[in-house]
Design a protein around this motif. Structure first.
Motif, PDB file in Angstrom:
ATOM      1  N   GLU A 106       0.814  -1.214   0.000  1.00 56.21           N
ATOM      2  CA  GLU A 106       0.000   0.000   0.000  1.00 56.21           C
ATOM      3  C   GLU A 106       0.848   1.265   0.000  1.00 56.21           C
ATOM      4  O   GLU A 106       0.467   2.283  -0.585  1.00 56.21           O
ATOM      5  CB  GLU A 106      -0.935  -0.003   1.215  1.00 56.21           C
ATOM      6  CG  GLU A 106      -2.007  -1.081   1.164  1.00 56.21           C
ATOM      7  CD  GLU A 106      -2.929  -1.031   2.369  1.00 56.21           C
ATOM      8  OE1 GLU A 106      -2.748  -0.134   3.230  1.00 56.21           O
ATOM      9  OE2 GLU A 106      -3.833  -1.885   2.460  1.00 56.21           O
ATOM     10  N   GLN A 107       1.997   1.213   0.672  1.00 55.37           N
ATOM     11  CA  GLN A 107       2.878   2.379   0.724  1.00 55.37           C
ATOM     12  C   GLN A 107       3.362   2.742  -0.683  1.00 55.37           C
ATOM     13  O   GLN A 107       3.376   3.922  -1.066  1.00 55.37           O
ATOM     14  CB  GLN A 107       4.069   2.092   1.634  1.00 55.37           C
ATOM     15  CG  GLN A 107       5.020   3.258   1.825  1.00 55.37           C
ATOM     16  CD  GLN A 107       6.116   2.936   2.841  1.00 55.37           C
ATOM     17  OE1 GLN A 107       5.918   2.110   3.744  1.00 55.37           O
ATOM     18  NE2 GLN A 107       7.249   3.576   2.712  1.00 55.37           N
ATOM     19  N   ALA A 108       3.743   1.732  -1.463  1.00 56.77           N
ATOM     20  CA  ALA A 108       4.181   1.972  -2.836  1.00 56.77           C
ATOM     21  C   ALA A 108       3.019   2.452  -3.700  1.00 56.77           C
ATOM     22  O   ALA A 108       3.184   3.351  -4.540  1.00 56.77           O
ATOM     23  CB  ALA A 108       4.795   0.707  -3.423  1.00 56.77           C
ATOM     24  N   ASP A 109       1.835   1.873  -3.501  1.00 52.47           N
ATOM     25  CA  ASP A 109       0.659   2.303  -4.253  1.00 52.47           C
ATOM     26  C   ASP A 109       0.356   3.781  -3.993  1.00 52.47           C
ATOM     27  O   ASP A 109       0.063   4.547  -4.920  1.00 52.47           O
ATOM     28  CB  ASP A 109      -0.562   1.470  -3.862  1.00 52.47           C
ATOM     29  CG  ASP A 109      -0.472   0.026  -4.338  1.00 52.47           C
ATOM     30  OD1 ASP A 109       0.300  -0.244  -5.284  1.00 52.47           O
ATOM     31  OD2 ASP A 109      -1.177  -0.817  -3.758  1.00 52.47           O
ATOM     32  N   ALA A 110       0.430   4.175  -2.723  1.00 54.59           N
ATOM     33  CA  ALA A 110       0.117   5.558  -2.360  1.00 54.59           C
ATOM     34  C   ALA A 110       1.131   6.522  -2.961  1.00 54.59           C
ATOM     35  O   ALA A 110       0.763   7.596  -3.472  1.00 54.59           O
ATOM     36  CB  ALA A 110       0.079   5.699  -0.838  1.00 54.59           C
ATOM     37  N   TYR A 111       2.414   6.153  -2.918  1.00 54.42           N
ATOM     38  CA  TYR A 111       3.402   7.056  -3.497  1.00 54.42           C
ATOM     39  C   TYR A 111       3.226   7.163  -5.009  1.00 54.42           C
ATOM     40  O   TYR A 111       3.279   8.255  -5.580  1.00 54.42           O
ATOM     41  CB  TYR A 111       4.831   6.618  -3.175  1.00 54.42           C
ATOM     42  CG  TYR A 111       5.821   7.456  -3.936  1.00 54.42           C
ATOM     43  CD1 TYR A 111       5.965   8.814  -3.653  1.00 54.42           C
ATOM     44  CD2 TYR A 111       6.549   6.932  -5.000  1.00 54.42           C
ATOM     45  CE1 TYR A 111       6.823   9.612  -4.384  1.00 54.42           C
ATOM     46  CE2 TYR A 111       7.399   7.725  -5.743  1.00 54.42           C
ATOM     47  CZ  TYR A 111       7.537   9.067  -5.427  1.00 54.42           C
ATOM     48  OH  TYR A 111       8.358   9.860  -6.171  1.00 54.42           O
ATOM     49  N   PHE A 112       2.991   6.025  -5.671  1.00 58.32           N
ATOM     50  CA  PHE A 112       2.797   6.059  -7.119  1.00 58.32           C
ATOM     51  C   PHE A 112       1.611   6.955  -7.474  1.00 58.32           C
ATOM     52  O   PHE A 112       1.695   7.755  -8.417  1.00 58.32           O
ATOM     53  CB  PHE A 112       2.580   4.649  -7.663  1.00 58.32           C
ATOM     54  CG  PHE A 112       2.528   4.578  -9.162  1.00 58.32           C
ATOM     55  CD1 PHE A 112       3.701   4.610  -9.897  1.00 58.32           C
ATOM     56  CD2 PHE A 112       1.324   4.477  -9.839  1.00 58.32           C
ATOM     57  CE1 PHE A 112       3.673   4.559 -11.287  1.00 58.32           C
ATOM     58  CE2 PHE A 112       1.275   4.426 -11.223  1.00 58.32           C
ATOM     59  CZ  PHE A 112       2.457   4.466 -11.953  1.00 58.32           C
ATOM     60  N   ALA A 113       0.523   6.848  -6.729  1.00 60.78           N
ATOM     61  CA  ALA A 113      -0.669   7.657  -7.000  1.00 60.78           C
ATOM     62  C   ALA A 113      -0.405   9.144  -6.803  1.00 60.78           C
ATOM     63  O   ALA A 113      -1.090   9.982  -7.404  1.00 60.78           O
ATOM     64  CB  ALA A 113      -1.819   7.194  -6.115  1.00 60.78           C
ATOM     65  N   SER A 114       0.579   9.485  -5.968  1.00 64.07           N
ATOM     66  CA  SER A 114       0.885  10.899  -5.704  1.00 64.07           C
ATOM     67  C   SER A 114       1.703  11.541  -6.819  1.00 64.07           C
ATOM     68  O   SER A 114       1.827  12.760  -6.875  1.00 64.07           O
ATOM     69  CB  SER A 114       1.645  11.030  -4.379  1.00 64.07           C
ATOM     70  OG  SER A 114       3.005  10.612  -4.525  1.00 64.07           O
ATOM     71  N   ARG A 115       2.277  10.743  -7.700  1.00 66.59           N
ATOM     72  CA  ARG A 115       3.106  11.274  -8.777  1.00 66.59           C
ATOM     73  C   ARG A 115       2.232  11.897  -9.872  1.00 66.59           C
ATOM     74  O   ARG A 115       1.048  11.592  -9.986  1.00 66.59           O
ATOM     75  CB  ARG A 115       3.981  10.161  -9.387  1.00 66.59           C
ATOM     76  CG  ARG A 115       4.826   9.425  -8.378  1.00 66.59           C
ATOM     77  CD  ARG A 115       5.604   8.309  -9.040  1.00 66.59           C
ATOM     78  NE  ARG A 115       6.877   8.797  -9.575  1.00 66.59           N
ATOM     79  CZ  ARG A 115       7.472   8.290 -10.641  1.00 66.59           C
ATOM     80  NH1 ARG A 115       6.900   7.320 -11.325  1.00 66.59           N
ATOM     81  NH2 ARG A 115       8.634   8.766 -11.029  1.00 66.59           N
ATOM     82  N   SER A 116       2.833  12.730 -10.688  1.00 67.55           N
ATOM     83  CA  SER A 116       2.092  13.335 -11.793  1.00 67.55           C
ATOM     84  C   SER A 116       1.651  12.250 -12.771  1.00 67.55           C
ATOM     85  O   SER A 116       2.272  11.171 -12.856  1.00 67.55           O
ATOM     86  CB  SER A 116       2.964  14.358 -12.526  1.00 67.55           C
ATOM     87  OG  SER A 116       3.993  13.699 -13.256  1.00 67.55           O
ATOM     88  N   LEU A 117       0.592  12.523 -13.513  1.00 66.39           N
ATOM     89  CA  LEU A 117       0.079  11.549 -14.467  1.00 66.39           C
ATOM     90  C   LEU A 117       1.150  11.177 -15.493  1.00 66.39           C
ATOM     91  O   LEU A 117       1.331   9.999 -15.819  1.00 66.39           O
ATOM     92  CB  LEU A 117      -1.157  12.103 -15.180  1.00 66.39           C
ATOM     93  CG  LEU A 117      -1.725  11.231 -16.296  1.00 66.39           C
ATOM     94  CD1 LEU A 117      -2.121   9.860 -15.768  1.00 66.39           C
ATOM     95  CD2 LEU A 117      -2.916  11.932 -16.956  1.00 66.39           C
ATOM     96  N   LYS A 118       1.891  12.163 -15.984  1.00 58.54           N
ATOM     97  CA  LYS A 118       2.905  11.871 -16.998  1.00 58.54           C
ATOM     98  C   LYS A 118       4.013  10.979 -16.433  1.00 58.54           C
ATOM     99  O   LYS A 118       4.535  10.112 -17.130  1.00 58.54           O
ATOM    100  CB  LYS A 118       3.481  13.175 -17.548  1.00 58.54           C
ATOM    101  CG  LYS A 118       2.502  13.934 -18.439  1.00 58.54           C
ATOM    102  CD  LYS A 118       3.129  15.166 -19.061  1.00 58.54           C
ATOM    103  CE  LYS A 118       2.147  15.863 -19.985  1.00 58.54           C
ATOM    104  NZ  LYS A 118       2.746  17.082 -20.607  1.00 58.54           N
ATOM    105  N   SER A 119       4.352  11.174 -15.157  1.00 61.76           N
ATOM    106  CA  SER A 119       5.360  10.317 -14.538  1.00 61.76           C
ATOM    107  C   SER A 119       4.849   8.898 -14.369  1.00 61.76           C
ATOM    108  O   SER A 119       5.598   7.923 -14.548  1.00 61.76           O
ATOM    109  CB  SER A 119       5.773  10.887 -13.183  1.00 61.76           C
ATOM    110  OG  SER A 119       6.459  12.107 -13.331  1.00 61.76           O
ATOM    111  N   ARG A 120       3.568   8.756 -14.044  1.00 60.86           N
ATOM    112  CA  ARG A 120       2.993   7.418 -13.888  1.00 60.86           C
ATOM    113  C   ARG A 120       2.941   6.692 -15.228  1.00 60.86           C
ATOM    114  O   ARG A 120       3.257   5.501 -15.326  1.00 60.86           O
ATOM    115  CB  ARG A 120       1.597   7.509 -13.270  1.00 60.86           C
ATOM    116  CG  ARG A 120       1.615   7.785 -11.771  1.00 60.86           C
ATOM    117  CD  ARG A 120       0.222   7.925 -11.205  1.00 60.86           C
ATOM    118  NE  ARG A 120      -0.313   9.251 -11.490  1.00 60.86           N
ATOM    119  CZ  ARG A 120      -1.622   9.551 -11.515  1.00 60.86           C
ATOM    120  NH1 ARG A 120      -2.507   8.588 -11.291  1.00 60.86           N
ATOM    121  NH2 ARG A 120      -2.018  10.777 -11.764  1.00 60.86           N
TER     122      ARG A 120
END
Length: 201
Positions: A106-120
């Motif tokens: 979940e920690q990795a999921d939360a950080y990924f979701a916080s990144r900009s759309l283009k970065s994701r």
């Protein structure tokens, strides 16, 4: 423990590291959380590159990467890594060596979701460290991923956090006439008791 005062004071090396990083955030021009991460390949040849330290926890240091990248593969094989953090404006550095573990919950999921759309989308599109035909080929992959994943892409299964649980942390601060102050914290296991000693500059 060795007597320490000023910026070295405290009984928790992770708290000291957080304090130093917070000070750097007020004075560094760019990326105060940049660290030079070191790994070794299968032949024992060292590799180093800059990454961004994203969290200093109570027991470890966390950054994120593509697990298929060179650093991801080397860390998976060796189970250990090292880094140095340097704040030029403060004339301080922190050196860390330790054992690694994956953070893909979940920690990795939360950080990924916080990144900009283009970065994701870029994380999905890039086969990090693998040969690339051209910039145009990369952008074509980004366009394809954008069409497939939409505006809320999930975290890729090959991308997530790596936690370094240190066995050794050294705090270094510049001193007059190159008589620097150095204190090293060491323990035999990641749940062990720290010992601290001053090192010669």
């Amino acid at each position: 423990m060795t007597e320490r005062t000023g910026v070295f004071a405290g009984d928790d090396p992770f708290e000291i590291a957080r304090n130093w990083l917070a000070a750097a955030e007020q004075s560094e021009v760019n990326d105060p959380n940049a660290i030079a991460l070191s790994t070794v390949d299968a032949e024992g040849l060292p590799n180093a590159r800059m990454v961004l330290l994203k969290d200093i926890e109570d027991a470890g240091f966390v950054f994120y990467t593509n697990y298929g990248s060179a650093k991801g593969r080397e860390i998976a094989a060796a189970g250990r890594a090292a880094f140095v953090w340097h704040a030029k404006s403060l004339r301080r550095q922190i050196r860390v060596r330790g054992l690694t573990e994956i953070e893909d919950g979940e920690q990795a999921d939360a950080y990924f979701a916080s990144r900009s759309l283009k970065s994701r989308l870029g994380a999905w599109a890039s086969a990090q460290s693998s040969p690339l035909e051209s910039r145009a080929a990369l952008m074509a992959k980004v366009a394809k991923v954008t069409a497939e994943k939409g505006v809320n892409p999930p975290r890729p299964p090959f991308w997530g956090g790596i936690r370094i649980r240190p066995l050794e942390i050294e705090f270094w601060a510049d001193g007059a006439y190159r008589l620097h102050d150095r204190f090293v914290w060491r323990r035999d296991a990641t749940d062990g008791v720290w010992s601290v000693e001053r090192l010669s500059p």
